[in-house]
Design a protein around this motif. Structure first.
Motif, short mmCIF file in Angstrom:
data_model
loop_
_atom_site.label_atom_id
_atom_site.label_comp_id
_atom_site.label_asym_id
_atom_site.label_seq_id
_atom_site.Cartn_x
_atom_site.Cartn_y
_atom_site.Cartn_z
N GLU A 109 0.80 -1.22 0.00
CA GLU A 109 0.00 0.00 0.00
C GLU A 109 0.84 1.28 0.00
O GLU A 109 0.55 2.22 -0.74
CB GLU A 109 -0.95 -0.01 1.20
N SER A 110 1.89 1.30 0.78
CA SER A 110 2.66 2.55 0.85
C SER A 110 3.43 2.80 -0.45
O SER A 110 3.55 3.95 -0.89
CB SER A 110 3.59 2.57 2.06
N SER A 111 3.89 1.73 -1.11
CA SER A 111 4.59 1.99 -2.37
C SER A 111 3.59 2.37 -3.47
O SER A 111 3.88 3.19 -4.34
CB SER A 111 5.46 0.79 -2.79
N ALA A 112 2.36 1.81 -3.40
CA ALA A 112 1.32 2.21 -4.37
C ALA A 112 0.97 3.68 -4.19
O ALA A 112 0.82 4.43 -5.16
CB ALA A 112 0.08 1.34 -4.19
N LYS A 113 0.89 4.11 -2.92
CA LYS A 113 0.58 5.51 -2.63
C LYS A 113 1.66 6.44 -3.17
O LYS A 113 1.39 7.48 -3.75
CB LYS A 113 0.45 5.71 -1.12
N LYS A 114 2.90 6.02 -2.94
CA LYS A 114 4.03 6.83 -3.39
C LYS A 114 3.97 7.00 -4.91
O LYS A 114 4.11 8.10 -5.45
CB LYS A 114 5.33 6.12 -2.97
N GLU A 115 3.71 5.87 -5.59
CA GLU A 115 3.65 5.92 -7.05
C GLU A 115 2.47 6.75 -7.55
O GLU A 115 2.58 7.50 -8.52
CB GLU A 115 3.54 4.49 -7.59
N ALA A 116 1.33 6.61 -6.85
CA ALA A 116 0.15 7.39 -7.24
C ALA A 116 0.42 8.88 -7.09
O ALA A 116 0.05 9.69 -7.94
CB ALA A 116 -1.05 6.98 -6.39
N LYS A 117 1.12 9.24 -6.02
CA LYS A 117 1.46 10.66 -5.80
C LYS A 117 2.39 11.17 -6.90
O LYS A 117 2.24 12.28 -7.40
CB LYS A 117 2.13 10.85 -4.44
N GLU A 118 3.36 10.32 -7.26
CA GLU A 118 4.28 10.71 -8.34
C GLU A 118 3.52 10.91 -9.66
O GLU A 118 3.78 11.83 -10.41
CB GLU A 118 5.35 9.62 -8.53
N MET A 119 2.57 10.01 -9.89
CA MET A 119 1.78 10.10 -11.12
C MET A 119 0.95 11.39 -11.14
O MET A 119 0.94 12.12 -12.14
CB MET A 119 0.86 8.87 -11.21
N LEU A 120 0.29 11.69 -10.01
CA LEU A 120 -0.51 12.92 -9.94
C LEU A 120 0.38 14.15 -10.12
O LEU A 120 0.00 15.13 -10.77
CB LEU A 120 -1.25 12.99 -8.60
N ASN A 121 1.58 14.08 -9.57
CA ASN A 121 2.53 15.18 -9.69
C ASN A 121 2.93 15.37 -11.16
O ASN A 121 2.88 16.48 -11.70
CB ASN A 121 3.77 14.84 -8.84
N LYS A 122 3.24 14.25 -11.80
CA LYS A 122 3.65 14.28 -13.21
C LYS A 122 2.52 14.86 -14.09
O LYS A 122 2.78 15.56 -15.05
CB LYS A 122 3.97 12.84 -13.65
N LEU A 123 1.31 14.53 -13.72
CA LEU A 123 0.17 14.98 -14.51
C LEU A 123 -0.34 16.37 -14.09
O LEU A 123 -1.31 16.86 -14.63
CB LEU A 123 -0.98 13.96 -14.40
N GLY A 124 0.34 16.94 -13.11
CA GLY A 124 0.00 18.30 -12.70
C GLY A 124 -1.30 18.41 -11.91
O GLY A 124 -1.92 19.47 -11.87
N ILE A 125 -1.72 17.33 -11.27
CA ILE A 125 -2.97 17.40 -10.49
C ILE A 125 -2.76 16.87 -9.07
O ILE A 125 -3.65 16.27 -8.48
CB ILE A 125 -4.14 16.65 -11.19
N LYS A 126 -1.56 17.08 -8.52
CA LYS A 126 -1.28 16.53 -7.19
C LYS A 126 -2.14 17.18 -6.11
O LYS A 126 -2.39 16.59 -5.06
CB LYS A 126 0.21 16.59 -6.86
N ASN A 127 -2.64 18.39 -6.40
CA ASN A 127 -3.51 19.07 -5.44
C ASN A 127 -4.86 18.34 -5.25
O ASN A 127 -5.59 18.62 -4.32
CB ASN A 127 -3.77 20.51 -5.89
N LEU A 128 -5.16 17.38 -6.14
CA LEU A 128 -6.45 16.68 -6.04
C LEU A 128 -6.36 15.43 -5.17
O LEU A 128 -7.39 14.82 -4.86
CB LEU A 128 -6.94 16.26 -7.44
N ALA A 129 -5.15 15.04 -4.78
CA ALA A 129 -4.93 13.74 -4.15
C ALA A 129 -5.89 13.43 -3.00
O ALA A 129 -6.44 12.34 -2.92
CB ALA A 129 -3.49 13.65 -3.65
#
Ligand code: ATP
Ligand code: MG
Length: 232
Positions: A109-129
């Motif tokens: 779970e924690s590595s999935a979260k880390k990757e999801a955050k990186e993905m949102l960051n890359k896509l410019g929508i990390k503020n929606l997390a």
């Protein structure tokens, strides 16, 4: 390469929605499947995503029938974003994104979260997390749903009418976004929005009354549709 061979599909209470469709969907492109309302686009997408049971024909990925493939493998290779998006309302965007990697791929779970955050960051929508689907706009929900599908790193991502809820600028941004991501994922965009796909798709397939009417580059498709030099 994803190949569709002699596909025919009839709904039990409806007419035949797809008739003898054969097409190859090469990787590393943006492909558009176009056609008027009722021409069979969503049905074709549901067949490619194995949401329907085929009555005739087959769909293969690199020679293997997707209908014989283990479900987990299929969900890893082919992602789908329906028009209704189906984001889980009781989960935040980050939780929505982590669900399949943790439950289906059995990721930590924690590595999935880390990757999801990186993905949102890359896509410019990390503020929606940490927001819930009801707390974001339609265009943001569209992006979040695509992000959720992309976290599985599918070879193909099928998008049904991705621009239907978007204004012109937001759909243009979505197009630019897909262009940036297409090296890693092949996007199959099912739509009747010719203007959206005209600028981004490498090739298009035009359905008409359940049949494949023509295929080719988008200029060819636009010519067939008789839109002339209709510019965005
Ligand atoms: N669940 C269903 N039961 C019976 N007939 C259906 C069902 N879903 C779709 N159809 C019929 O199958 C045909 C193709 O529908 P489909 O939804 O694939 O079209 P579409 O090209 O996606 O249209 P749109 O652009 O309006 O979304 C239509 O004639 C439709 O009425
Ligand atoms: Mg449809």
């Amino acid at each position: 390469m994803l190949k569709i061979k002699d596909l025919t599909y009839s709904y039990s209470q409806g007419a035949t929605a797809l008739i003898d469709i054969s097409m190859g969907l090469p990787r590393e492109h943006i492909l558009a499947i176009l056609g008027r309302s009722g021409s069979g686009k969503t049905t074709l997408l549901k067949c490619i995503g194995r949401f329907l049971t085929l009555q005739k024909g087959d769909i293969t990925l690199d020679g293997e029938s997707i209908y014989k493939m283990e479900r987990k493998k299929l969900r890893h290779l082919i992602g789908i974003v329906f028009q209704q998006l189906y984001l889980f309302p009781h989960l935040t965007i980050l939780e929505n994104m982590c669900l399949a990697p943790v439950k289906v791929l059995k990721r930590n779970e924690s590595s999935a979260k880390k990757e999801a955050k990186e993905m949102l960051n890359k896509l410019g929508i990390k503020n929606l997390a940490d927001r819930y689907p009801s707390q974001i706009s339609g265009g943001q929900a569209q992006r979040a749903a695509i992000a959720r599908a992309l976290i599985m790193k599918p070879q193909y991502l099928l998008l049904d009418e991705p621009t239907s809820a978007l204004d012109l600028n937001t759909s243009k941004e979505l197009g630019e976004w897909l262009l940036e991501l297409k090296a890693e994922t092949t996007f199959v965009v099912v739509t009747h929005d010719v203007l959206f796909t005209k600028n981004i798709a490498n090739s298009g397939f035009l359905l008409s009354e359940g049949k494949l009417k023509t295929k080719g580059n988008m200029k060819h498709i636009v010519d067939i549709l008789g839109l002339g030099d209709y510019q965005r």
